[in-house]
Design a protein around this motif. Structure first.
Motif, PDB file in Angstrom:
ATOM      1  N   ILE A  84      31.438  38.669  40.423  1.00 53.19           N
ATOM      2  CA  ILE A  84      32.901  39.144  40.201  1.00 53.19           C
ATOM      3  C   ILE A  84      34.008  38.871  41.016  1.00 53.19           C
ATOM      4  O   ILE A  84      34.976  38.280  41.120  1.00 53.19           O
ATOM      5  CB  ILE A  84      33.221  40.570  39.573  1.00 53.19           C
ATOM      6  N   TRP A 100      34.390  35.028  41.369  1.00 52.85           N
ATOM      7  CA  TRP A 100      35.100  34.779  40.119  1.00 52.85           C
ATOM      8  C   TRP A 100      36.481  34.915  40.414  1.00 52.85           C
ATOM      9  O   TRP A 100      37.194  33.903  40.124  1.00 52.85           O
ATOM     10  CB  TRP A 100      34.491  35.556  38.865  1.00 52.85           C
ATOM     11  N   ASP A 130      39.690  30.456  34.421  1.00 54.00           N
ATOM     12  CA  ASP A 130      40.431  31.582  34.135  1.00 54.00           C
ATOM     13  C   ASP A 130      41.342  32.104  35.067  1.00 54.00           C
ATOM     14  O   ASP A 130      41.143  32.443  36.117  1.00 54.00           O
ATOM     15  CB  ASP A 130      39.139  32.663  34.082  1.00 54.00           C
ATOM     16  N   PRO A 142      45.002  36.978  34.179  1.00 56.80           N
ATOM     17  CA  PRO A 142      44.653  38.135  33.539  1.00 56.80           C
ATOM     18  C   PRO A 142      42.903  38.167  33.374  1.00 56.80           C
ATOM     19  O   PRO A 142      42.376  39.063  33.006  1.00 56.80           O
ATOM     20  CB  PRO A 142      45.159  38.110  32.260  1.00 56.80           C
ATOM     21  N   PHE A 143      42.545  36.973  33.771  1.00 60.41           N
ATOM     22  CA  PHE A 143      41.040  36.964  33.900  1.00 60.41           C
ATOM     23  C   PHE A 143      40.399  37.227  32.496  1.00 60.41           C
ATOM     24  O   PHE A 143      39.404  38.296  32.148  1.00 60.41           O
ATOM     25  CB  PHE A 143      40.398  37.790  34.745  1.00 60.41           C
ATOM     26  N   ILE A 144      40.865  36.790  31.504  1.00 56.74           N
ATOM     27  CA  ILE A 144      40.500  36.940  29.941  1.00 56.74           C
ATOM     28  C   ILE A 144      39.211  36.672  29.826  1.00 56.74           C
ATOM     29  O   ILE A 144      38.316  37.434  29.113  1.00 56.74           O
ATOM     30  CB  ILE A 144      41.290  36.507  28.897  1.00 56.74           C
ATOM     31  N   LEU A 182      36.623  36.570  32.119  1.00 58.77           N
ATOM     32  CA  LEU A 182      35.920  37.529  32.628  1.00 58.77           C
ATOM     33  C   LEU A 182      35.873  38.822  31.921  1.00 58.77           C
ATOM     34  O   LEU A 182      34.714  39.433  32.026  1.00 58.77           O
ATOM     35  CB  LEU A 182      36.493  37.650  34.141  1.00 58.77           C
ATOM     36  N   THR A 183      36.645  39.061  31.441  1.00 63.25           N
ATOM     37  CA  THR A 183      36.707  40.383  30.670  1.00 63.25           C
ATOM     38  C   THR A 183      35.845  40.133  29.395  1.00 63.25           C
ATOM     39  O   THR A 183      34.863  41.063  29.021  1.00 63.25           O
ATOM     40  CB  THR A 183      38.265  40.844  30.118  1.00 63.25           C
ATOM     41  N   LEU A 184      36.083  39.025  28.719  1.00 59.94           N
ATOM     42  CA  LEU A 184      34.996  38.838  27.486  1.00 59.94           C
ATOM     43  C   LEU A 184      33.520  38.814  28.138  1.00 59.94           C
ATOM     44  O   LEU A 184      32.856  39.095  27.450  1.00 59.94           O
ATOM     45  CB  LEU A 184      35.339  37.341  27.083  1.00 59.94           C
ATOM     46  N   LEU A 202      32.188  40.242  30.529  1.00 56.39           N
ATOM     47  CA  LEU A 202      31.646  41.805  31.146  1.00 56.39           C
ATOM     48  C   LEU A 202      31.492  42.408  29.732  1.00 56.39           C
ATOM     49  O   LEU A 202      30.552  43.281  29.565  1.00 56.39           O
ATOM     50  CB  LEU A 202      32.531  42.381  32.036  1.00 56.39           C
ATOM     51  N   SER A 203      32.341  42.143  28.736  1.00 57.64           N
ATOM     52  CA  SER A 203      32.201  42.898  27.538  1.00 57.64           C
ATOM     53  C   SER A 203      30.850  42.517  26.714  1.00 57.64           C
ATOM     54  O   SER A 203      30.206  43.224  26.107  1.00 57.64           O
ATOM     55  CB  SER A 203      33.423  42.802  26.521  1.00 57.64           C
TER      56      SER A 203
END
Length: 186
Positions: free
Chosen positions: A65, A68, A82, A85-87, A89-91, A93-94
């Motif tokens: 992370i 990244w 990315d 807002p690091f969308i 990365l959020t995706l 991790l989800s």
């Protein structure tokens, strides 16, 4: 390939129909869906769940992370994949969390099943131990009762002392006899 069965006419008897051999396995059927071993999948999920619960996973996840985020902040715009807002990365991790949760639950269910089996085995072993202990207790009690009726050293000693007291004074030893009485005894 297995021989095909012929259709028998409606009036054919059992003797004329082809027989299926019951002593041989049937040829395997082709399946449309793939098959998998649930135990192998369960073992894999337990290994993944064990890894997810280690400090090594936390350290590697933190390093990934940080790299990244630093990559997407520090490099020139063309190399960023990315933005702030690091969308993505959020995706990611989800997605990792959505797979990790069921795998952890599957591993916990398997562990619960093993614990249940071990608990049942322990309970049966405890029952056997209690039964053995009760048996040994009954045997020891029977031995104590039996020993209560057996002559002990102290009891024999006390009986002999009582006999000696009773016989004391009545015993005539040969040395105490008169010389003339020896002739009478012949």
């Amino acid at each position: 390939m297995a021989p095909e069965r012929e259709r028998t006419p409606a009036g054919a008897s059992a003797a004329t129909r082809p027989r299926t051999r019951l002593d041989q396995p049937r040829p395997p059927r082709r399946r449309l869906l793939p098959e998998w071993d649930p135990e192998a999948f369960g073992r894999l999920s337990e290994r993944i769940a064990r890894f997810l619960g280690t400090g090594r996973f936390i350290v590697w996840m933190t390093v990934v992370i940080i790299v990244w985020v630093l990559w997407n902040i520090a490099v020139p715009g063309a190399l960023k994949f990315d933005e702030y807002p690091f969308i993505f990365l959020t995706l990611a991790l989800s997605l990792q969390a959505s797979y990790a949760a069921p795998l952890i639950l599957l591993a916990q269910n398997r562990q619960d099943d093993r614990d249940r089996v071990n608990l049942e085995q322990d309970r049966k072993q405890n029952e056997r131990s209690i039964a053995d202990t009760e048996y040994l207790t009954r045997e020891i009690a029977a031995l104590r009762i039996g020993l209560g009726e057996v002559a002990t050293r102290d009891w024999i000693r006390s009986e002999l002392q009582d006999l000696l007291k009773d016989l004391d004074g009545q015993v005539v030893f040969p040395a105490d006899r008169s010389p003339g009485r020896d002739v009478e005894d012949r």
